[in-house]
Design an enzyme around this catalytic site. Structure first.
Site, PDB file in Angstrom:
ATOM      1  N   ASP A 170     -10.354  -5.904  -6.896  1.00  0.00           N
ATOM      2  CA  ASP A 170      -9.424  -4.791  -7.146  1.00  0.00           C
ATOM      3  C   ASP A 170      -8.099  -5.394  -7.624  1.00  0.00           C
ATOM      4  OD1 ASP A 170      -8.377  -2.271  -7.351  1.00  0.00           O
ATOM      5  OD2 ASP A 170      -8.173  -1.919  -5.200  1.00  0.00           O
TER       6      ASP A 170
HETATM    7 MG   LIG Z   1      -4.315  -1.822  -2.627  1.00  0.00          MG
END
Ligand SMILES: [Mg+2]
Ligand SMILES: Nc1ncnc2c1ncn2[C@@H]1O[C@H](COP(=O)(O)OP(=O)(O)O)[C@@H](O)[C@H]1O
Length: 264
Positions: free
Chosen positions: A182
């Site tokens: 991410d």
């Molecule tokens: Mg985050």
């Protein structure tokens, strides 16, 4: 009184200390920021367990928060960790200095790729991610309102099922590296124009190099185009990332990983 209602072992650390509630995260988790600690409360305790494992493995390999305490109670995970110093890479100071920002983000990616992945306890290959995506699609957890405007609709996919099927049938070749999973600006901390550390490691593991490049690219684009409500930098060109990485963009893979992320 235990106002926060956290397990006793966590309460012992935070009792009487003041904190701020973070408004940055998108995942619906609760993040409390103390002076020098952060408490992350997650409802997906299985995912949180994986995060602990990878954080432990990463401790002496790259800079990540130190785990101070961890407890699971009533299917909720409570992770108390050290607070990363420095600033998030989406801090206005860095958005105002895109050259320094891009240099640092590229440095951050390259440092991850240099880590030897042998023995890494988390696998984030396409089999793993696509099976998680399938569960989310079947449980109707995918929010199409969150998607890029072109993903679904007239010239895009009709629905998440159709997108998932396309992703399952069009898997690109796997280029394994240590992938953050991410790699967006709020998860990367910088200090003096250099990488200070990585946070939010729930999707970190042996994954594809282009997954992180794709998410970094999209995060850059949106942090500069006003998507999150900030100042609009019309002249900013996220393609500069590839110059800093000294690689040619593989758009097929970038698009694949951006589409895959639409299911999360
Ligand atoms: Mg985050
Ligand atoms: N260890 C940490 N040190 C400093 N800030 C943190 C830390 N953990 C979380 N934060 C802050 O809280 C935000 C949300 O936490 P994060 O773990 O990224 O959760 P989410 O899954 O909601 O994105 C981060 O973007 C950062 O601003």
């Amino acid at each position: 009184m235990n106002q926060l209602n956290v397990p006793a072992s966590i309460e012992a650390w935070i009792s009487g200390k003041s904190y701020e509630v973070d408004g940055m995260g998108m995942s619906g988790n609760q993040v409390l920021i103390f002076e020098d600690m952060v408490l992350k409360i997650e409802t997906n305790s299985e995912g949180a367990e994986k995060q602990i494992k990878i954080m432990q493995w990463l401790q002496d390999r790259v800079s990540v928060p130190k785990i101070l305490a961890h407890e699971v109670e009533n299917n909720k995970s409570y992770l108390l960790m050290s607070k990363m110093v420095g600033k998030m890479s989406c801090d206005i100071d860095y958005l105002e200095q895109p050259n320094i920002l891009l240099e640092a983000l590229a440095e951050g990616l390259k440092s991850l790729w240099e880590v030897d992945i042998i023995g890494c306890p988390c696998m984030r290959d396409l089999d793993t991610i696509l099976s998680e995506a399938r569960k989310r699609v079947e449980q109707e957890l995918v929010d199409i309102e969150d998607a890029e405007p072109t993903t679904f609709g007239e010239n895009g996919f009709n629905n998440p099922e159709e997108l998932l099927e396309w992703l399952e049938n069009n898997r690109p070749e796997f280029e394994p590296v240590l992938s953050h999973g991410d790699y967006c600006l709020p998860n990367i901390f910088l200090e003096d124009g250099h990488i200070k550390g990585y946070i939010d490691l729930g999707k970190t593991g042996i994954g594809d190099k282009w997954n992180d490049i794709a998410l970094c690219y999209r995060s850059l684009k949106h942090n500069f185009d006003g998507t999150y409500g900030g100042k609009v930098y019309a002249k900013f060109n996220p393609d500069m990332l590839f110059e800093k990485l000294a690689i040619k963009p593989n758009w097929e893979k970038i698009n694949y990983y951006l589409l895959l992320d639409e299911l999360f």
